[in-house]
Design a protein around this motif. Structure first.
Motif, PDB file in Angstrom:
ATOM      1  N   MET A  40       0.850  -1.207   0.000  1.00 13.52           N
ATOM      2  CA  MET A  40       0.000   0.000   0.000  1.00 13.52           C
ATOM      3  C   MET A  40       0.881   1.251   0.000  1.00 13.52           C
ATOM      4  SD  MET A  40      -2.740   1.186   2.842  1.00 13.52           S
ATOM      5  CE  MET A  40      -3.977   0.013   2.330  1.00 13.52           C
ATOM      6  N   THR A  41       0.456   2.269  -0.763  1.00 15.01           N
ATOM      7  CA  THR A  41       1.241   3.502  -0.798  1.00 15.01           C
ATOM      8  C   THR A  41       1.074   4.237   0.526  1.00 15.01           C
ATOM      9  OG1 THR A  41      -0.208   3.750  -2.688  1.00 15.01           O
ATOM     10  CG2 THR A  41       1.757   5.177  -2.617  1.00 15.01           C
ATOM     11  N   PRO A  42       2.167   4.722   1.079  1.00 10.62           N
ATOM     12  CA  PRO A  42       2.040   5.494   2.318  1.00 10.62           C
ATOM     13  C   PRO A  42       1.114   6.694   2.118  1.00 10.62           C
ATOM     14  CG  PRO A  42       4.350   5.042   1.790  1.00 10.62           C
ATOM     15  CD  PRO A  42       3.526   4.576   0.638  1.00 10.62           C
ATOM     16  N   ARG A  43       0.266   6.953   3.086  1.00  8.18           N
ATOM     17  CA  ARG A  43      -0.664   8.081   2.961  1.00  8.18           C
ATOM     18  C   ARG A  43      -0.137   9.292   3.693  1.00  8.18           C
ATOM     19  NH1 ARG A  43      -6.059   6.342   1.578  1.00  8.18           N
ATOM     20  NH2 ARG A  43      -6.091   4.095   1.526  1.00  8.18           N
ATOM     21  N   HIS A  44      -0.753  10.411   3.377  1.00  5.73           N
ATOM     22  CA  HIS A  44      -0.372  11.657   4.000  1.00  5.73           C
ATOM     23  C   HIS A  44      -0.748  11.633   5.490  1.00  5.73           C
ATOM     24  CE1 HIS A  44      -0.061  15.898   4.668  1.00  5.73           C
ATOM     25  NE2 HIS A  44      -1.282  15.907   5.111  1.00  5.73           N
ATOM     26  N   ASP A  45       0.124  12.160   6.328  1.00  6.42           N
ATOM     27  CA  ASP A  45      -0.180  12.247   7.764  1.00  6.42           C
ATOM     28  C   ASP A  45      -0.247  13.723   8.139  1.00  6.42           C
ATOM     29  OD1 ASP A  45      -0.053  12.195  10.574  1.00  6.42           O
ATOM     30  OD2 ASP A  45       2.142  12.240  10.451  1.00  6.42           O
ATOM     31  N   ASP A  46      -1.355  14.137   8.734  1.00 11.86           N
ATOM     32  CA  ASP A  46      -1.511  15.555   9.069  1.00 11.86           C
ATOM     33  C   ASP A  46      -0.902  15.875  10.428  1.00 11.86           C
ATOM     34  OD1 ASP A  46      -3.187  14.565  10.958  1.00 11.86           O
ATOM     35  OD2 ASP A  46      -4.998  15.513  10.216  1.00 11.86           O
ATOM     36  N   GLY A  47      -0.200  14.902  11.008  1.00  8.82           N
ATOM     37  CA  GLY A  47       0.394  15.126  12.324  1.00  8.82           C
ATOM     38  C   GLY A  47      -0.658  15.175  13.411  1.00  8.82           C
ATOM     39  N   GLY A  48      -1.916  14.913  13.047  1.00 10.24           N
ATOM     40  CA  GLY A  48      -2.963  14.839  14.049  1.00 10.24           C
ATOM     41  C   GLY A  48      -3.659  16.159  14.289  1.00 10.24           C
ATOM     42  N   ALA A  49      -3.391  17.160  13.436  1.00 12.19           N
ATOM     43  CA  ALA A  49      -3.926  18.490  13.725  1.00 12.19           C
ATOM     44  C   ALA A  49      -5.409  18.615  13.385  1.00 12.19           C
ATOM     45  CB  ALA A  49      -3.129  19.525  12.948  1.00 12.19           C
ATOM     46  N   ALA A  75       3.934   6.092  14.381  1.00  9.51           N
ATOM     47  CA  ALA A  75       4.462   7.456  14.524  1.00  9.51           C
ATOM     48  C   ALA A  75       5.968   7.495  14.238  1.00  9.51           C
ATOM     49  CB  ALA A  75       4.174   7.976  15.927  1.00  9.51           C
ATOM     50  N   LEU A  76       6.688   6.454  14.613  1.00  6.32           N
ATOM     51  CA  LEU A  76       8.137   6.439  14.369  1.00  6.32           C
ATOM     52  C   LEU A  76       8.425   6.238  12.884  1.00  6.32           C
ATOM     53  CD1 LEU A  76       9.128   4.213  17.430  1.00  6.32           C
ATOM     54  CD2 LEU A  76       9.814   6.600  17.091  1.00  6.32           C
ATOM     55  N   ALA A  77       7.748   5.251  12.283  1.00  9.07           N
ATOM     56  CA  ALA A  77       8.041   4.920  10.877  1.00  9.07           C
ATOM     57  C   ALA A  77       7.678   6.083   9.963  1.00  9.07           C
ATOM     58  CB  ALA A  77       7.289   3.658  10.481  1.00  9.07           C
ATOM     59  N   VAL A 128      -5.380   4.145   7.539  1.00 10.42           N
ATOM     60  CA  VAL A 128      -5.733   3.171   6.501  1.00 10.42           C
ATOM     61  C   VAL A 128      -7.175   3.305   6.048  1.00 10.42           C
ATOM     62  CG1 VAL A 128      -3.971   1.509   7.125  1.00 10.42           C
ATOM     63  CG2 VAL A 128      -6.171   1.422   8.295  1.00 10.42           C
ATOM     64  N   ASP A 129      -7.937   4.176   6.724  1.00  3.02           N
ATOM     65  CA  ASP A 129      -9.350   4.325   6.382  1.00  3.02           C
ATOM     66  C   ASP A 129      -9.767   5.738   6.791  1.00  3.02           C
ATOM     67  OD1 ASP A 129     -12.041   4.126   5.977  1.00  3.02           O
ATOM     68  OD2 ASP A 129     -12.396   2.562   7.485  1.00  3.02           O
ATOM     69  N   PRO A 130      -9.426   6.749   5.944  1.00  7.23           N
ATOM     70  CA  PRO A 130      -9.600   8.157   6.363  1.00  7.23           C
ATOM     71  C   PRO A 130     -11.021   8.481   6.813  1.00  7.23           C
ATOM     72  CG  PRO A 130      -8.316   8.023   4.355  1.00  7.23           C
ATOM     73  CD  PRO A 130      -8.786   6.628   4.638  1.00  7.23           C
ATOM     74  N   GLY A 131     -12.049   7.869   6.217  1.00  4.36           N
ATOM     75  CA  GLY A 131     -13.424   8.165   6.622  1.00  4.36           C
ATOM     76  C   GLY A 131     -13.940   7.234   7.706  1.00  4.36           C
ATOM     77  N   LEU A 132     -13.094   6.364   8.218  1.00  3.16           N
ATOM     78  CA  LEU A 132     -13.479   5.368   9.224  1.00  3.16           C
ATOM     79  C   LEU A 132     -14.713   4.560   8.803  1.00  3.16           C
ATOM     80  CD1 LEU A 132     -12.774   7.218  12.610  1.00  3.16           C
ATOM     81  CD2 LEU A 132     -11.317   5.598  11.380  1.00  3.16           C
ATOM     82  N   GLY A 133     -14.759   4.238   7.514  1.00  3.42           N
ATOM     83  CA  GLY A 133     -15.875   3.437   7.003  1.00  3.42           C
ATOM     84  C   GLY A 133     -15.887   2.029   7.573  1.00  3.42           C
ATOM     85  N   LEU A 176       2.233  -0.256   7.593  1.00  2.00           N
ATOM     86  CA  LEU A 176       3.537  -0.191   8.278  1.00  2.00           C
ATOM     87  C   LEU A 176       4.632  -0.755   7.388  1.00  2.00           C
ATOM     88  CD1 LEU A 176       2.497  -1.178  11.921  1.00  2.00           C
ATOM     89  CD2 LEU A 176       3.274   1.056  11.107  1.00  2.00           C
ATOM     90  N   GLU A 177       4.355  -1.867   6.726  1.00  2.00           N
ATOM     91  CA  GLU A 177       5.379  -2.428   5.834  1.00  2.00           C
ATOM     92  C   GLU A 177       5.701  -1.432   4.710  1.00  2.00           C
ATOM     93  OE1 GLU A 177       5.091  -7.234   6.373  1.00  2.00           O
ATOM     94  OE2 GLU A 177       3.635  -6.282   5.021  1.00  2.00           O
ATOM     95  N   GLY A 178       4.656  -0.707   4.247  1.00  3.30           N
ATOM     96  CA  GLY A 178       4.876   0.340   3.237  1.00  3.30           C
ATOM     97  C   GLY A 178       5.814   1.435   3.748  1.00  3.30           C
ATOM     98  N   HIS A 179       5.878   1.586   5.065  1.00  3.49           N
ATOM     99  CA  HIS A 179       6.793   2.566   5.674  1.00  3.49           C
ATOM    100  C   HIS A 179       8.092   1.903   6.141  1.00  3.49           C
ATOM    101  CE1 HIS A 179       3.373   5.286   5.629  1.00  3.49           C
ATOM    102  NE2 HIS A 179       4.198   6.247   5.948  1.00  3.49           N
ATOM    103  N   GLY A 180       8.329   0.706   5.656  1.00  9.49           N
ATOM    104  CA  GLY A 180       9.620   0.055   5.923  1.00  9.49           C
ATOM    105  C   GLY A 180       9.702  -0.680   7.247  1.00  9.49           C
TER     106      GLY A 180
END
Ligand SMILES: Cc1cc2nc3c(=O)[nH]c(=O)nc-3n(C[C@H](O)[C@H](O)[C@H](O)COP(=O)(O)OP(=O)(O)OC[C@H]3O[C@@H](n4cnc5c(N)ncnc54)[C@H](O)[C@@H]3O)c2cc1C
Length: 520
Positions: free
Chosen positions: A1-10, A53-55, A110-115, A262-266
């Motif tokens: 899976m392609t890593p998705r954008h992380d907004d840092g939780g803002a 958060a680390l990866a 992994v599920d931005p809309g929490l579907g 996570l595997e997508g983030h190494g």
């Protein structure tokens, strides 16, 4: 899976305008190639949050999980039923409350809309005496939630409210961490409710919704934990008491997608790998002994274990942190065993049975779920066979209890709650006995580990860990996982995860003032 954008939780996480945001440490977006390397021990919610958060900051992560799959207490595994159907067994029902901001932030990766989650329309509580409470129509915003509840509840009436001792009850209205522990950790949940004259008929409410979910006898549980629960779920947050559940079994809905992310983030995911020892390395870093392989060196270690796992690993690692810290870990306690029974019945239960029912007064039975009401896999089995998939939970069973007998008794109690299940053929049944939840005994707050240890290379996460945040259970696991990652990211000048919590104090200034006076 392609890593998705992380907004840092803002981004805003819920409807409560007073929810609090706590920015993560500032710093660079990513570690340089060949940057720090971390071992995360434990693949439950806490370990997965820390690894995420680390990866995402380019830290090289190896995650060790003793079980064959991720998820910890929410792990699931495939089973073949007696009728030949494939099914997923787990310890089942978990309430994903809307105020679990950080857990939901993890799942949004992994599920931005929490579907994957669906809201249950109600959460009735049924007492053997016939009293039945419901949360479907209770307003969400305090104080209307509390007043609306009293207006609607048959077991907690206006007269009961008037009879309560206001001075003793005021701490409920201004809960702050850690002050709540200073005030109430040395009192038991049962004594606190007696002290405030919490109505007898409504005790089951407090115990079923809050205290029993800590898998503890209310006489043993710290009142501070109970009061914190009232704050998080009811009096301090306007997200409401209704909750979500995953629409498919945990592995398919949650952990397989997160594992791929996570595997997508190494991240190296080492499931089926027991960590047996952790030791500091003289020149810097930590050595980890895992599985059959040779020891490996890491820059830091996150221990994200259940309380028994943490106790055992620290006991086998006599050089970590310092003697006082290790002694505190050695004193951590595990809650009594609990039983989860899953039954595949040849006939359906009555059409008006809710997806989840809290029960009280029937014996050991704490709740009954009708899985086909909310879980796709069970719904497909039910549609195909005409049967029902039921799950029964019994928390805090006596440690020496005869297991076969308890399992039989649980089914008999189901027959009393849902009489239409009497005599129905059980196509298959699975019983899970575990004892891996923390016990928060009266006076135990100071022994609990914090995220930080005396050694900055070693941090701790999990629902056993104490923090300054008003969080509990799964949300405590997610929050401490992110906090543990933040502690390491800050050391390396990397940007951390922004966190959210329900308001960290009572909502009304007047009530806060009154509570302050009462507490003097
Ligand atoms: C039946 C049940 C119902 C629940 N219902 C709810 C609910 O409705 N709402 C709610 O919020 N919470 C609920 N909870 C609590 C919730 O499950 C926990 O708070 C949460 O899962 C804890 O996550 P964790 O990551 O801290 O620990 P865990 O999930 O226990 O993860 C720790 C992991 O460490 C691994 N491990 C241990 N030792 C080692 C070792 N030496 N090497 C490698 N790995 C190791 C373990 O195998 C485990 O996977 C419920 C719990 C149960 C059991």
């Amino acid at each position: 899976m392609t890593p998705r954008h992380d907004d840092g939780g803002a981004a805003r996480r819920g409807r409560d305008r007073r929810a609090r945001t706590v920015p993560g440490p500032p710093g660079r977006d990513r570690a340089a190639a060949g940057g720090p390397e971390v071992a995360v021990v434990g693949g439950g919610i806490a370990g997965l949050s820390a690894a995420t958060a680390l990866a995402e900051r380019g830290v090289r992560v190896t995650l060790y999980e003793r079980a064959g799959v991720l998820g910890g207490r929410l792990a699931g595994w495939p089973v073949r039923l007696a009728d030949g159907s494939a099914a997923t067994m787990s310890r089942g029902f978990h309430a994903f409350f809307p105020q679990y901001y950080n857990l939901r932030g993890l799942l949004r990766r992994v599920d931005p809309g929490l579907g994957m989650l669906r809201r249950l329309p109600d959460y009735p509580l049924h007492h053997r005496s016939g009293l039945r409470d419901s949360f479907a129509r209770v307003p969400r915003t305090p104080p209307w939630s509390a007043l609306g509840f009293v207006a609607l509840s048959p077991s907690f009436t206006w007269r009961d409210l008037v009879r309560m001792r206001p001075g003793a009850a005021l701490p409920l209205l201004d809960v702050r961490v850690p002050q709540v522990y200073q005030r109430l950790d040395r009192v038991s949940a049962a004594d606190f409710l007696a002290r405030i004259r919490f109505p007898e008929a409504a005790r089951h409410l407090a115990f079923e919704v809050f205290s029993r979910s800590f898998f503890a006898d209310p006489r043993e549980l710290s009142a501070a934990e109970l009061v914190l629960m009232f704050h998080i779920y009811f009096l301090g947050s306007s997200e409401g008491l209704l909750f979500d559940v995953p629409g498919e079994p945990f592995p398919q809905a949650l952990w397989q997608p997160l594992g791929r992310y996570l595997e997508g983030h190494g991240v190296r995911l080492c499931t089926g790998t027991d960590v047996t020892r952790v030791a500091p390395v003289a020149g810097g870093g930590m050595r980890v002994a895992a599985g059959e392989g040779a020891d490996r060196r890491f820059d830091a270690v996150v221990l994200a274990l259940d309380p028994g796992g943490l106790r055992r690993l620290v006991a086998a690692s006599p050089e970590v942190a310092d003697a006082a810290w290790r002694a505190r870990i050695g004193r951590l306690r595990t809650a009594p065993p609990f039983l989860v029974s899953r039954l595949w019945l040849a006939r359906r239960v009555a059409a008006d049975r809710p997806g989840f029912l809290g029960t009280s007064g029937f014996g050991s039975l704490d709740n009954v779920s009708v899985l086909e009401r909310w879980e796709g896999e069970a719904a497909r089995w039910s549609a195909r066979t005409g049967g029902s998939v039921l799950e029964l939970h019994a928390y805090a069973v006596a440690p020496g209890a005869d297991r076969e007998r308890e399992q039989r008794r649980l089914v008999e109690q189901l027959n009393a709650v849902y009489p239409e299940t009497r005599g129905v053929r059980i196509i298959d049944r699975r019983h899970e006995w575990r004892a891996d939840c923390p016990l928060f005994p009266v006076g135990g707050f100071h022994d609990r580990p914090t995220v930080h240890t005396p050694d900055p290379r070693l941090v701790v996460a999990g629902d056993t860990v104490r923090t300054g945040f008003p969080v509990a259970l799964m949300e405590r696991a997610a929050t401490t996982g992110f906090l543990a990652a933040n502690a390491l990211l800050a050391r390396w000048g990397l940007r951390g995860q922004t966190l959210w919590t329900v308001p960290d104090r009572g909502r009304s200034a007047a009530l806060r003032w009154a509570a302050g006076r009462a507490g003097r």
